[in-house]
Structures are given as structure tokens and as C-alpha cells.
Design a protein around this motif. Structure first.
Motif, PDB file in Angstrom:
ATOM      1  N   GLY A  72       0.769  -1.228  -0.223  1.00 26.45           N
ATOM      2  CA  GLY A  72      -0.020  -0.126  -0.097  1.00 26.45           C
ATOM      3  C   GLY A  72       0.768   1.040  -0.009  1.00 26.45           C
ATOM      4  O   GLY A  72       0.739   2.113  -0.702  1.00 26.45           O
ATOM      5  N   GLN A  73       1.934   1.255   0.645  1.00 30.49           N
ATOM      6  CA  GLN A  73       2.916   2.451   0.879  1.00 30.49           C
ATOM      7  C   GLN A  73       3.329   2.468  -0.417  1.00 30.49           C
ATOM      8  O   GLN A  73       3.601   3.701  -1.028  1.00 30.49           O
ATOM      9  N   GLY A  80       0.847   4.005  -8.151  1.00 26.50           N
ATOM     10  CA  GLY A  80       0.356   2.638  -8.896  1.00 26.50           C
ATOM     11  C   GLY A  80      -0.830   2.216  -8.514  1.00 26.50           C
ATOM     12  O   GLY A  80      -1.369   2.917  -7.552  1.00 26.50           O
ATOM     13  N   HIS A  81      -1.443   1.510  -9.251  1.00 31.95           N
ATOM     14  CA  HIS A  81      -2.939   1.056  -8.983  1.00 31.95           C
ATOM     15  C   HIS A  81      -3.056  -0.519  -9.560  1.00 31.95           C
ATOM     16  O   HIS A  81      -2.263  -1.234 -10.096  1.00 31.95           O
ATOM     17  N   GLY A 126       4.647  -9.543  -8.179  1.00 30.05           N
ATOM     18  CA  GLY A 126       3.945  -9.372  -9.072  1.00 30.05           C
ATOM     19  C   GLY A 126       3.703  -8.059  -9.776  1.00 30.05           C
ATOM     20  O   GLY A 126       4.918  -7.481  -9.701  1.00 30.05           O
ATOM     21  N   VAL A 127       2.723  -7.395 -10.261  1.00 22.81           N
ATOM     22  CA  VAL A 127       2.725  -6.087 -11.066  1.00 22.81           C
ATOM     23  C   VAL A 127       1.753  -5.175 -10.519  1.00 22.81           C
ATOM     24  O   VAL A 127       0.538  -5.803  -9.953  1.00 22.81           O
ATOM     25  N   PHE A 128       2.014  -4.065 -10.748  1.00 23.66           N
ATOM     26  CA  PHE A 128       0.979  -3.206 -10.568  1.00 23.66           C
ATOM     27  C   PHE A 128       0.890  -2.110 -11.814  1.00 23.66           C
ATOM     28  O   PHE A 128       1.911  -2.101 -12.515  1.00 23.66           O
ATOM     29  N   ARG A 129      -0.354  -1.576 -12.165  1.00 26.62           N
ATOM     30  CA  ARG A 129      -0.473  -0.631 -13.233  1.00 26.62           C
ATOM     31  C   ARG A 129      -0.074   0.862 -12.834  1.00 26.62           C
ATOM     32  O   ARG A 129      -0.044   1.497 -11.877  1.00 26.62           O
ATOM     33  N   SER A 138       6.396   9.274 -14.175  1.00 26.81           N
ATOM     34  CA  SER A 138       6.701   7.616 -14.127  1.00 26.81           C
ATOM     35  C   SER A 138       6.782   7.369 -12.701  1.00 26.81           C
ATOM     36  O   SER A 138       7.236   8.135 -11.939  1.00 26.81           O
ATOM     37  N   PRO A 139       6.663   6.087 -12.440  1.00 30.61           N
ATOM     38  CA  PRO A 139       6.821   5.644 -10.903  1.00 30.61           C
ATOM     39  C   PRO A 139       8.282   5.931 -10.480  1.00 30.61           C
ATOM     40  O   PRO A 139       8.500   6.494  -9.320  1.00 30.61           O
TER      41      PRO A 139
END
Length: 355
Positions: A72-73, A80-81, A126-129, A138-139
Motif C-alpha cells: 500500500g505504501q 500505482g494501481h 507481482g505487477v501493478f498498473r 513515471s513511478p
């Protein structure tokens, strides 16, 4: 006497391991970021080495990967989503290899990024959108401007082949070079210089927005396998006597106007125009020759060629092929015909000359 003494004939030579040096450096980086862990350092070292020239079916891939303790952090910090859990494994090199095998092909084109969470069992991954829009940070850009060095997130991104960025908050960063390419300046610094030159004549209200657009498009060009040349004209110029062949647009394409239109009225049509223009510029930079831009953010032409002075081929200081020699011609014109010149060679070397 000890038979392993390196001074004794026939004994095995001492081993100098690059991997040990890299792991030690990553361990020190984690200490500074407040995320100390020998197993994490070894795993990130594996991530760096494997990502440096990562390919699937012969095609190079450039996924963004992030390591942290709280999903979450991480998502809040990176914008990210919709995280998708893929698997879990020990905190080891083998798990890192499995993460990339299962997830790297998903993390292309800035749509998805990879995550590795440190959990009691090892790494949950995993991955996040993410948001691939050219005007969205960008992230990694969000992590770069995070002020807290103990934000609890580490980012790893391949900037170009054999060039990677290891990033935490608070400006904590290492650029890792795994090749013999010249290291004159980091790729992000060079791209910033070029983006500044392209937008130097843009109105102050639009300048930062335009610079962000060009930085992101240029970064994607950096990750391509081909070389690139860019020339930047002064704001008032429509061409140059340097150019002897190529495609000059009948009317310069005003990118800043498109960005401003979206800023004022962010409709789907305006957003599509921004995305399409970013793709157009990437395509132009993928052609042979020089892409010509102007200091007010306009595209002037592409597939442009210049005449090489006869003396240039005999100058011992000019090392490299036709693209490098062309760059030297452009550099000689910086301050008169041009305000900046840029090269990204096929081996990953980047340079920018500004007036």
C-alpha cells in the motif's frame, strides 16, 4: 605450508568477483536507505545484472522493478494501481530470475511495473498498473522527487543496455554501468540537458510541462536498440545551411500547443493527440539521419543528413562511425547554426552539446 597460497606455483589464482563488489555496494546503498538485509542486497545485485541486457525471444525488455515492505505504501508513493499478485519465493537469486521470467514481459511500455515485497517467506511478487501518458510522471520519477531517504522503496530500472539506475528516496541514487562505454555523464542528466535545450524558448507557463513530455519520450528512445541523432535549432530558425537532404516539414509541428490544449481542456481527443505526437516523435528518431527540433518545442524535420567536411575523416580525435562523425559536425555548429546537438550511439553511449 598452505597449498592455496597464491605465491606457490601451481596453486589456484585469487578470485576477483565483480558480483561480490556489486553486492557489497548494493548492501551499502540499502544501509543508507534504512533497508539493510544481506539477502536483499544479493537479490538486487542479481536483478541489476539480469536486467542489464534482459531479453525474451531475442527482444530487449525494460521493465521497472521496485522492492519494498508495504504494498500500500509503495503504490501510494509511486502512483500505482490495481496490483496483481503473481507468486512468492525465497529471498534468493533464483526467485529474482523467476520474477523476471514470469513478469518482465508484462512490464513494457510504462503500463505495468514489477514489485517484490519482503515478507517472512522471502519475496511476494507481482505487477501493478502505472500511467503511461506522456504528461504523467513515471513511478521512478515520483521516487526521484521523494524527499525521505527512508521511504521504504527501492527502484531498479535499465536506462539503456548495460546502464541501470538504483534509486531510493531523498536523492539516494547509484548509476550502474556494466560495460566499457564511456561514462561522461549519466543518461538522465544528458536527457535533461536536451529537454532543456528543446524548451528553452517555450513560455514559462508551459515550459515544465513541455520538458516533462520530451524527457519521457527521449527516455523511451534511449531504450531502443538503434542510435539517434538530434539537432536543436534556435527558436526563430526554420532550417539550416548544414542540411543537404532529408524531410523538412512544410510547417513545424508545434508540440507545446498540443500540450497546452490538453492542459486547458483534457478531453479524450486532446489526450489522443498528445499520445500520438509522442509516438510520432519516437518514430522519427528511429529513422536514419537527424531529427531536427527547435528551441520552442517544435518538430522541424527528420531523416536529415549533413555534408561532412573532407578534413573530418582525417581528424584523429574523431573516433567512431558515420553517426559519431555527424555528431561532430553538429557540435561544431552549436552556438551558431544550432543551440544543441545530441547523440545516442548504438552501443549506448550518450552525449549532448549545448550552446
Amino acid at each position: 605450508m598452505n597449498g592455496s597460497d597464491p605465491g606457490i606455483p601451481g596453486s589456484p589464482p585469487p578470485i576477483l568477483s565483480f558480483r561480490h563488489l556489486l553486492t557489497d555496494a548494493v548492501g551499502s546503498f540499502l544501509d543508507e536507505a534504512g533497508m539493510s538485509c544481506a539477502q536483499t542486497a544479493d537479490a538486487i545485485g542479481e536483478l541489476i545484472v539480469t536486467l542489464s541486457r534482459y531479453r525474451e525471444e531475442g527482444a530487449p525488455l525494460f521493465p521497472m522493478a521496485f522492492v519494498g515492505d508495504d504494498l500500500g505504501q509503495m503504490l501510494s508513493l509511486l502512483g500505482g494501481h490495481d496490483p496483481i499478485a503473481i507468486g512468492i519465493g525465497p529471498r534468493s537469486r533464483a526467485t529474482v530470475q523467476r520474477v523476471l521470467k514470469q513478469c518482465a514481459s508484462l512490464g513494457q511500455g510504462r503500463w505495468w511495473a514489477l514489485y517484490l515485497l519482503r515478507v517472512p517467506e522471502g519475496f511476494a511478487y507481482g505487477v501493478f498498473r502505472t500511467d503511461p501518458f506522456p504528461l504523467a510522471e513515471s513511478p521512478l520519477e515520483r521516487l526521484r522527487r521523494t524527499e525521505d531517504p527512508h521511504a521504504g522503496v527501492i527502484g531498479v530500472l535499465q536506462l539503456a543496455e548495460n546502464m541501470l539506475e538504483l534509486r531510493a528516496g531523498g536523492g539516494l541514487c547509484r548509476h550502474v554501468y556494466l560495460s566499457g562505454a564511456r561514462v561522461e555523464a549519466s543518461p538522465p542528466m544528458v536527457l535533461n540537458e536536451l529537454a532543456e535545450a528543446i524548451t528553452e524558448g517555450v513560455a514559462s507557463a508551459s515550459r515544465e510541462r513541455a520538458r516533462g513530455f520530451f524527457r519521457r519520450v527521449l527516455f523511451e528512445v534511449m531504450q531502443a536498440s538503434h542510435g539517434t541523432l538530434v539537432a536543436v535549432l534556435p527558436r526563430e530558425r526554420a532550417g539550416s545551411s548544414l542540411f543537404v537532404d532529408g524531410i523538412i516539414l512544410p510547417r513545424p509541428l508545434d508540440i507545446v500547443a498540443l500540450l497546452d490544449r490538453y492542459h486547458v481542456d483534457p478531453t479524450d481527443a486532446a489526450a489522443t493527440a498528445v499520445r500520438a505526437t509522442g509516438q510520432l516523435l519516437r518514430g522519427m528518431m528511429a529513422t536514419d539521419g537527424i531529427t531536427v527540433l527547435r528551441a520552442d518545442g517544435c518538430i522541424v524535420g527528420y531523416n536529415i543528413f549533413v555534408r561532412h567536411p573532407e578534413s573530418l575523416a582525417h581528424q584523429p580525435s574523431v573516433v567512431g562511425g558515420a553517426r559519431r562523425r555527424t555528431y561532430e559536425v553538429l557540435c561544431a555548429a552549436v552556438g551558431t547554426e544550432l543551440t544543441a546537438a545530441f547523440i545516442r550511439s548504438q552501443d549506448g553511449d550518450v552525449a549532448c552539446r549545448k550552446a
